[in-house]
Design a protein around this motif. Structure first.
Motif, PDB file in Angstrom:
ATOM      1  N   CYS A  58      -0.815  56.727 -12.294  1.00  0.00           N
ATOM      2  CA  CYS A  58      -0.356  55.905 -13.203  1.00  0.00           C
ATOM      3  C   CYS A  58      -0.928  56.195 -14.531  1.00  0.00           C
ATOM      4  O   CYS A  58      -2.087  56.290 -14.768  1.00  0.00           O
ATOM      5  N   GLU A  92       7.509  52.419 -11.375  1.00  0.00           N
ATOM      6  CA  GLU A  92       6.229  51.606 -11.438  1.00  0.00           C
ATOM      7  C   GLU A  92       6.203  51.049 -10.019  1.00  0.00           C
ATOM      8  O   GLU A  92       6.904  51.115  -9.076  1.00  0.00           O
ATOM      9  N   ASP A  93       4.866  50.668  -9.427  1.00  0.00           N
ATOM     10  CA  ASP A  93       4.719  49.912  -8.087  1.00  0.00           C
ATOM     11  C   ASP A  93       5.736  48.537  -7.986  1.00  0.00           C
ATOM     12  O   ASP A  93       5.784  47.891  -9.115  1.00  0.00           O
ATOM     13  N   ARG A 160       2.073  47.553 -15.508  1.00  0.00           N
ATOM     14  CA  ARG A 160       0.660  47.623 -15.348  1.00  0.00           C
ATOM     15  C   ARG A 160       0.209  48.609 -14.179  1.00  0.00           C
ATOM     16  O   ARG A 160       1.082  48.622 -13.339  1.00  0.00           O
ATOM     17  N   CYS A 161      -0.763  49.292 -14.560  1.00  0.00           N
ATOM     18  CA  CYS A 161      -1.522  50.080 -13.318  1.00  0.00           C
ATOM     19  C   CYS A 161      -2.378  49.510 -12.540  1.00  0.00           C
ATOM     20  O   CYS A 161      -3.321  48.718 -13.030  1.00  0.00           O
ATOM     21  N   ARG A 162      -2.110  49.704 -11.436  1.00  0.00           N
ATOM     22  CA  ARG A 162      -2.794  48.978 -10.207  1.00  0.00           C
ATOM     23  C   ARG A 162      -4.295  49.437 -10.352  1.00  0.00           C
ATOM     24  O   ARG A 162      -4.574  50.672 -10.609  1.00  0.00           O
ATOM     25  N   THR A 165      -5.317  53.493  -9.781  1.00  0.00           N
ATOM     26  CA  THR A 165      -4.228  54.551  -9.626  1.00  0.00           C
ATOM     27  C   THR A 165      -4.522  55.338 -10.911  1.00  0.00           C
ATOM     28  O   THR A 165      -3.317  56.245 -11.165  1.00  0.00           O
TER      29      THR A 165
END
Length: 169
Positions: A58, A92-93, A160-162, A165
């Protein structure tokens, strides 16, 4: 998000609005073409089958500006000005643990700022970040997810990046 049929319905009305809005119908037609062409890429399997190679990491933005998400690149489309052939698809997730298409990106590796696409200017020049990557220009379009910073902003504050990731430093 405006559905493709909604975009196409606006074109005749805008065309009648006068010469001041002359570029708008072309931009709307280009956005509609991008929607149609990239709708199948809602599924990452379809994107990879079409030659888009996923980055496993990400991409976060600068603190406070949100993130970019997971790009899938098809460098055969570098320097494309075709609304239906973006260089990158951005995912995105989602809450189910899969990825959802949120944005598209066009990249130009030429020495000069490319012509506008969708009535928007490309950003850059952006220095290469990896060995062999030239300075380039990009145009990112948040076509599949609303961006409070604007449809053509580089990053989306709602992406947002987890943890765990992002690319290791």
């Amino acid at each position: 998000m405006i559905p493709v049929t909604g975009l196409l319905a606006l074109v005749p009305a805008l065309a009648l609005a006068g010469a001041a809005l002359a570029p708008a119908p072309q931009a709307l037609l280009q956005l509609a073409a991008a929607y149609r062409a990239t709708a199948p890429y809602q599924h990452t399997r379809t994107a990879t089958a079409a030659g888009y190679v996923p980055d496993t990491y990400c991409v976060p933005g600068k603190p406070g500006v949100g993130g970019l998400g997971y790009p899938h690149f098809n460098h055969a489309h570098d320097d494309s000005r075709d609304p239906s052939k973006p260089t990158a698809l951005i995912y995105e997730d989602d809450v189910r643990g899969s990825r959802r298409l949120v944005a598209l990106e066009w990249t130009s590796t030429g020495p000069n700022r490319p012509a506008n696409l969708f009535g928007a200017a490309f950003n850059g020049p952006i220095p290469g970040k990896f060995p062999g990557q030239p300075a380039h220009y990009t145009l990112r379009v948040w076509l599949w997810k609303e961006n409070p910073s604007g449809r053509f902003a580089l990053y989306n504050p709602d992406v947002r990046c987890r943890p765990g990731t992002t690319r290791p430093a």
